[in-house]
Design a protein around this motif. Structure first.
Motif, mmCIF file in Angstrom:
data_model
loop_
_atom_site.group_PDB
_atom_site.id
_atom_site.type_symbol
_atom_site.label_atom_id
_atom_site.label_comp_id
_atom_site.label_asym_id
_atom_site.label_seq_id
_atom_site.Cartn_x
_atom_site.Cartn_y
_atom_site.Cartn_z
ATOM 1 N N ALA A 72 -12.067 -23.808 35.629
ATOM 2 C CA ALA A 72 -12.109 -23.123 34.336
ATOM 3 C C ALA A 72 -10.865 -22.258 34.219
ATOM 4 O O ALA A 72 -10.270 -21.853 35.218
ATOM 5 N N ALA A 73 -10.461 -21.974 32.982
ATOM 6 C CA ALA A 73 -9.277 -21.139 32.758
ATOM 7 C C ALA A 73 -9.319 -20.589 31.342
ATOM 8 O O ALA A 73 -10.025 -21.114 30.463
ATOM 9 N N THR B 255 -18.182 -22.692 30.368
ATOM 10 C CA THR B 255 -16.739 -22.446 30.427
ATOM 11 C C THR B 255 -16.479 -20.956 30.558
ATOM 12 O O THR B 255 -17.376 -20.121 30.390
ATOM 13 N N MET B 256 -15.226 -20.620 30.870
ATOM 14 C CA MET B 256 -14.873 -19.226 31.055
ATOM 15 C C MET B 256 -15.082 -18.445 29.751
ATOM 16 O O MET B 256 -14.719 -18.894 28.666
ATOM 17 N N GLY B 257 -15.704 -17.286 29.879
ATOM 18 C CA GLY B 257 -15.954 -16.435 28.722
ATOM 19 C C GLY B 257 -17.212 -16.774 27.954
ATOM 20 O O GLY B 257 -17.565 -16.064 27.001
ATOM 21 N N ARG C 59 -6.897 -14.393 38.998
ATOM 22 C CA ARG C 59 -8.078 -15.191 39.285
ATOM 23 C C ARG C 59 -9.226 -14.752 38.392
ATOM 24 O O ARG C 59 -9.381 -13.568 38.085
ATOM 25 N N ALA C 60 -10.023 -15.725 37.978
ATOM 26 C CA ALA C 60 -11.194 -15.420 37.163
ATOM 27 C C ALA C 60 -12.203 -14.623 37.974
ATOM 28 O O ALA C 60 -12.331 -14.791 39.188
ATOM 29 N N ASP C 61 -12.890 -13.758 37.281
ATOM 30 C CA ASP C 61 -13.949 -12.960 37.897
ATOM 31 C C ASP C 61 -15.257 -13.727 37.793
ATOM 32 O O ASP C 61 -15.767 -13.963 36.695
ATOM 33 N N GLU C 62 -15.797 -14.162 38.916
ATOM 34 C CA GLU C 62 -17.055 -14.907 38.933
ATOM 35 C C GLU C 62 -18.234 -13.938 38.859
ATOM 36 O O GLU C 62 -18.371 -13.055 39.705
ATOM 37 N N VAL C 63 -19.046 -14.103 37.852
ATOM 38 C CA VAL C 63 -20.241 -13.274 37.680
ATOM 39 C C VAL C 63 -21.439 -14.056 38.206
ATOM 40 O O VAL C 63 -21.783 -15.120 37.671
ATOM 41 N N GLN D 46 -14.056 -13.782 32.620
ATOM 42 C CA GLN D 46 -15.121 -14.004 33.585
ATOM 43 C C GLN D 46 -15.726 -15.384 33.382
ATOM 44 O O GLN D 46 -15.599 -15.989 32.324
ATOM 45 N N VAL D 47 -16.400 -15.875 34.421
ATOM 46 C CA VAL D 47 -17.121 -17.135 34.314
ATOM 47 C C VAL D 47 -18.456 -16.972 35.025
ATOM 48 O O VAL D 47 -18.528 -16.408 36.120
ATOM 49 N N ALA D 48 -19.508 -17.407 34.362
ATOM 50 C CA ALA D 48 -20.850 -17.308 34.939
ATOM 51 C C ALA D 48 -21.041 -18.375 36.003
ATOM 52 O O ALA D 48 -20.657 -19.526 35.819
#
Length: 390
Positions: A215-216, A331-333, A284-288, A375-377
């Motif tokens: 994801a991005a 997807t991200m967000g 880097r994306a923040d993984e929630v 962020q991405v869930a």
């Protein structure tokens, strides 16, 4: 048949009806084509083989479209969007050996967890005067099994008097199963914007085309002032989940608009066409990590493995690891929508009623879980709790 509305396959019943009609036209209305007559048997045999041929023709027709192609046919459509299917990947990380100062640990020295997940050192390393050395390792088997938590690699496979102990102080990550058709279709759709250059969509498409990127997103600061998140004026920040850092910055630079600054906490250097070094930043994306609690009232048609099926559906929707496979999910967000969680539960037969709580950090509510753009869930089997009763 193929017409302006597309392809429609003739099924066994359609073919048999046409053949029986043709037989009546040739030999009269009284001809007997019932299943127990020689003619009826022959017609059904030919109709069966022809139905297989029509099915194959339908598969050939569908293989030209990303929404219906599967397997190798879907792989061949990937280059149209500049991507290829992600294959199985090996987890990697670092371990710290304790032992005799000066001892050289050979490359391919094997270590493992207590649950028999094996790794080997990627290079030789010499133990320093402090009695320790940090060494890169790779999993021996590809896939999710190599993703292990910190402190779990503690066994030296071949004991050595010069090696006292080993431990991974950080989690070992990066292992994944082969990308599924659904995951590949999702990434294909997101990567369509990869053509052209200089736009947020083209940069996003290029980053999503990097192997391993799940994801991005691209966030712009178009104002002449530093924004609330610290981005300089007229800059943009790329967030990416997964993928090699150097490959990501090269993808960003390949689509970057001239004179516009990148921003982020990861800094890498790439060479431009003249051979000059250019610095590119990204984050880097923040993984929630999403927790879900499901309480199901079931009826007699609820399957024996219904709880596992529900858990699987929820993880497929949100994204994460289940049963040795990894699902991209949201997807991200993208927010975790409460009603979609309920729909995932009701997709399993035998569910009479359901109560769902979802959230992050222990704060569970019967409401949507909001996710920021960067962020991405994600979730996993241990974060989805399912209980059922009559």
């Amino acid at each position: 048949m193929l017409d302006r509305t597309g392809f429609k396959r003739k099924r066994f019943e359609d073919l048999l009806t046409e053949m029986e009609e043709r037989a009546r036209n040739a030999w009269g209305e009284t001809v007997n084509t019932s299943p127990r007559t020689p003619l009826g048997v022959l017609l059904r045999i030919f109709a069966w083989f022809l139905s297989i041929l029509w099915s194959t023709v339908e598969d050939v027709y569908n293989s030209a479209y990303v929404n219906t192609a599967t397997g190798a046919s879907l792989d061949r459509l990937g280059p149209n969007a500049g991507i290829t299917r992600d294959t199985e990947q090996y987890a990697s990380g670092f371990v710290t050996f304790t032992g005799t100062p000066g001892y050289i640990i050979p490359a391919e020295t094997q270590v493992r967890t207590e649950t028999d997940v094996y790794f080997e050192t990627a290079e030789s390393a010499q133990i320093g005067q402090s009695g320790t050395v940090r060494v890169a390792i790779d999993a021996l088997e590809p896939g999710l099994s190599g993703n292990v938590a910190a402190g779990t690699i503690t066994v030296i496979v071949n004991p050595n008097a010069d090696l006292v102990s080993v431990i991974n102080e950080e989690a070992v990550t990066g292992g994944r199963s082969k990308e599924t058709d659904d995951e590949f279709r999702t990434r294909y759709t997101q990567s369509i914007a990869g053509g052209g250059g200089g736009t947020s969509e083209s940069i996003l498409g290029a980053v999503l085309g990097v192997s391993g990127v799940r994801a991005a997103t691209v966030i712009n600061n178009r104002s002449i002032n530093t924004d609330a998140d610290g981005r300089p004026p007229k800059s943009y920040q790329v967030y990416a989940l997964g993928g090699d850092e150097q490959e990501i910055v090269e993808a960003i630079f390949s689509r970057a608009p001239a004179g516009i600054e990148t921003y982020g906490d990861i800094e890498k250097t790439v060479k431009d066409l003249s051979g000059e070094d250019q610095t590119v930043f990204f984050s880097r994306a923040d993984e929630v990590q999403i927790q879900v609690q499901v309480d199901v009232t079931r009826n007699s048609s609820y399957p024996a493995n219904g709880d596992e099926l529900i858990r699987n559906e929820i993880i497929r929707y949100i994204g994460g690891e289940y049963g040795g496979a990894y699902y991209n999910g949201l997807t991200m967000g993208a927010d975790v929508i409460y009603t979609r969680l309920i729909s995932a539960v009701y997709s399993v037969e035998g569910v009479e009623d359901v109560q769902v709580l979802a959230g992050a950090g222990g704060n569970l509510e019967a409401a949507n879980v909001e996710i920021a753009r960067y962020q991405v869930a994600q979730t996993s089997e241990d974060l989805v709790e399912v209980s059922s009763h009559v």
